[in-house]
Design a protein around this motif. Structure first.
Motif, PDB file in Angstrom:
ATOM      1  N   ALA A 248       9.870   9.667  -4.504  1.00  0.00           N
ATOM      2  CA  ALA A 248      10.897   8.789  -5.069  1.00  0.00           C
ATOM      3  C   ALA A 248      11.605   8.011  -3.957  1.00  0.00           C
ATOM      4  O   ALA A 248      11.851   6.809  -4.083  1.00  0.00           O
ATOM      5  N   PHE A 249      11.895   8.687  -2.868  1.00  0.00           N
ATOM      6  CA  PHE A 249      12.539   8.012  -1.749  1.00  0.00           C
ATOM      7  C   PHE A 249      11.566   7.088  -1.016  1.00  0.00           C
ATOM      8  O   PHE A 249      11.951   6.008  -0.568  1.00  0.00           O
ATOM      9  N   TRP A 250      10.319   7.498  -0.902  1.00  0.00           N
ATOM     10  CA  TRP A 250       9.314   6.614  -0.301  1.00  0.00           C
ATOM     11  C   TRP A 250       9.216   5.317  -1.088  1.00  0.00           C
ATOM     12  O   TRP A 250       9.159   4.234  -0.509  1.00  0.00           O
ATOM     13  N   MET A 251       9.180   5.433  -2.406  1.00  0.00           N
ATOM     14  CA  MET A 251       9.067   4.233  -3.250  1.00  0.00           C
ATOM     15  C   MET A 251      10.219   3.273  -2.962  1.00  0.00           C
ATOM     16  O   MET A 251      10.016   2.059  -2.885  1.00  0.00           O
TER      17      MET A 251
ATOM     18  N   CYS B  35       0.843  -1.213   0.000  1.00  0.00           N
ATOM     19  CA  CYS B  35       0.000   0.000   0.000  1.00  0.00           C
ATOM     20  C   CYS B  35       0.873   1.257   0.000  1.00  0.00           C
ATOM     21  O   CYS B  35       0.584   2.208  -0.731  1.00  0.00           O
ATOM     22  N   GLY B  36       1.928   1.253   0.798  1.00  0.00           N
ATOM     23  CA  GLY B  36       2.840   2.390   0.823  1.00  0.00           C
ATOM     24  C   GLY B  36       3.513   2.607  -0.516  1.00  0.00           C
ATOM     25  O   GLY B  36       3.641   3.745  -0.990  1.00  0.00           O
ATOM     26  N   LEU B  37       3.927   1.514  -1.151  1.00  0.00           N
ATOM     27  CA  LEU B  37       4.555   1.608  -2.471  1.00  0.00           C
ATOM     28  C   LEU B  37       3.571   2.143  -3.502  1.00  0.00           C
ATOM     29  O   LEU B  37       3.893   3.032  -4.285  1.00  0.00           O
ATOM     30  N   ALA B  38       2.346   1.621  -3.487  1.00  0.00           N
ATOM     31  CA  ALA B  38       1.328   2.071  -4.441  1.00  0.00           C
ATOM     32  C   ALA B  38       1.012   3.555  -4.248  1.00  0.00           C
ATOM     33  O   ALA B  38       0.942   4.314  -5.230  1.00  0.00           O
ATOM     34  N   LEU B  39       0.834   3.981  -3.012  1.00  0.00           N
ATOM     35  CA  LEU B  39       0.554   5.399  -2.745  1.00  0.00           C
ATOM     36  C   LEU B  39       1.732   6.286  -3.151  1.00  0.00           C
ATOM     37  O   LEU B  39       1.537   7.391  -3.661  1.00  0.00           O
TER      38      LEU B  39
ATOM     39  N   PHE C  17      12.054   2.888  -0.165  1.00  0.00           N
ATOM     40  CA  PHE C  17      11.936   2.235   1.141  1.00  0.00           C
ATOM     41  C   PHE C  17      10.780   1.234   1.174  1.00  0.00           C
ATOM     42  O   PHE C  17      10.922   0.143   1.734  1.00  0.00           O
ATOM     43  N   TYR C  18       9.650   1.600   0.607  1.00  0.00           N
ATOM     44  CA  TYR C  18       8.519   0.667   0.589  1.00  0.00           C
ATOM     45  C   TYR C  18       8.819  -0.546  -0.299  1.00  0.00           C
ATOM     46  O   TYR C  18       8.436  -1.664   0.032  1.00  0.00           O
ATOM     47  N   ALA C  19       9.507  -0.340  -1.425  1.00  0.00           N
ATOM     48  CA  ALA C  19       9.870  -1.463  -2.294  1.00  0.00           C
ATOM     49  C   ALA C  19      10.840  -2.402  -1.583  1.00  0.00           C
ATOM     50  O   ALA C  19      10.720  -3.628  -1.693  1.00  0.00           O
ATOM     51  N   LEU C  20      11.781  -1.838  -0.836  1.00  0.00           N
ATOM     52  CA  LEU C  20      12.716  -2.671  -0.080  1.00  0.00           C
ATOM     53  C   LEU C  20      11.983  -3.464   0.996  1.00  0.00           C
ATOM     54  O   LEU C  20      12.219  -4.661   1.175  1.00  0.00           O
ATOM     55  N   GLY C  21      11.076  -2.798   1.708  1.00  0.00           N
ATOM     56  CA  GLY C  21      10.295  -3.494   2.726  1.00  0.00           C
ATOM     57  C   GLY C  21       9.450  -4.604   2.136  1.00  0.00           C
ATOM     58  O   GLY C  21       9.397  -5.716   2.673  1.00  0.00           O
ATOM     59  N   LEU C  22       8.800  -4.321   1.012  1.00  0.00           N
ATOM     60  CA  LEU C  22       7.961  -5.330   0.364  1.00  0.00           C
ATOM     61  C   LEU C  22       8.788  -6.522  -0.098  1.00  0.00           C
ATOM     62  O   LEU C  22       8.396  -7.675   0.105  1.00  0.00           O
ATOM     63  N   ALA C  23       9.934  -6.265  -0.692  1.00  0.00           N
ATOM     64  CA  ALA C  23      10.788  -7.358  -1.175  1.00  0.00           C
ATOM     65  C   ALA C  23      11.281  -8.222  -0.016  1.00  0.00           C
ATOM     66  O   ALA C  23      11.230  -9.457  -0.074  1.00  0.00           O
ATOM     67  N   SER C  24      11.733  -7.597   1.041  1.00  0.00           N
ATOM     68  CA  SER C  24      12.277  -8.333   2.178  1.00  0.00           C
ATOM     69  C   SER C  24      11.209  -9.161   2.888  1.00  0.00           C
ATOM     70  O   SER C  24      11.418 -10.342   3.202  1.00  0.00           O
TER      71      SER C  24
ATOM     72  N   GLY D 209       5.658   6.482   7.587  1.00  0.00           N
ATOM     73  CA  GLY D 209       5.320   5.095   7.297  1.00  0.00           C
ATOM     74  C   GLY D 209       6.476   4.264   6.797  1.00  0.00           C
ATOM     75  O   GLY D 209       6.442   3.033   6.861  1.00  0.00           O
ATOM     76  N   ILE D 210       7.531   4.916   6.300  1.00  0.00           N
ATOM     77  CA  ILE D 210       8.673   4.130   5.828  1.00  0.00           C
ATOM     78  C   ILE D 210       9.426   3.477   6.980  1.00  0.00           C
ATOM     79  O   ILE D 210      10.079   2.456   6.780  1.00  0.00           O
TER      80      ILE D 210
END
Length: 148
Positions: free
Chosen positions: A122-125, A15-19, A127-134, A45-46
């Motif tokens: 751009a920075f939010w994306m 959700c964070g990545l999408a937003l 951190f959220y992408a890293l969280g989602l992947a991990s 949220g990151i």
């Protein structure tokens, strides 16, 4: 219980990545992104998303240290262990985009209305992408261990 927690963390990061992606895309339009609650929510949220990366990598590091003594540990391998390749690529694209946009902003110093949103998202994306992947990697590893 842990699988449920990992699923929640995956949903949270997704959700964070999408937003973040939506905020970044909208920042290129003439729509004014003003002082609404989305900015602080995505910014703060990151931290839970990144905290999950730290906890998962610590857990993996301990598990790897027990199984192989004396080997050098690759921290990126720990973070992305079990993660689908597509999610790694999404993270690296977000990382490269955030890095590039940071360089461009530092050099050009634009004064557009939504420039803060563009840079922050751009920075939010990233951190959220890293969280989602991990978290996805941890969930898939856990599910693989439980399946006989």
């Amino acid at each position: 219980m842990i699988s449920l927690l990992l699923l929640f963390a995956m949903l949270y990061a997704a959700c964070g990545l999408a937003l973040s992606i939506v905020a970044n895309a909208v920042s290129f339009t003439s729509i004014q992104l003003g002082g609404n609650a989305l900015f602080p929510v995505l910014t703060w949220g990151i931290f839970p998303a990144f905290l999950s990366v730290i906890l998962i990598s610590i857990s993996e590091k301990e598990r790897k240290m027990r199984s192989s003594v004396g080997e050098e540990i690759d921290h990126w391998e720990l973070v992305f262990a079990g993660c689908p390749s597509l999610m790694k690529y999404i993270f690296w694209v977000c990382f490269a985009y955030a890095w590039a946009i940071g360089i461009v902003f530092a050099i050009l110093q634009p004064h557009e209305p939504n420039v803060i949103w563009r840079g922050a998202s751009a920075f939010w994306m990233t951190f959220y992408a890293l969280g989602l992947a991990s978290v996805t990697g941890a969930y898939l590893r856990r599910r693989a261990r439980q399946t006989p």
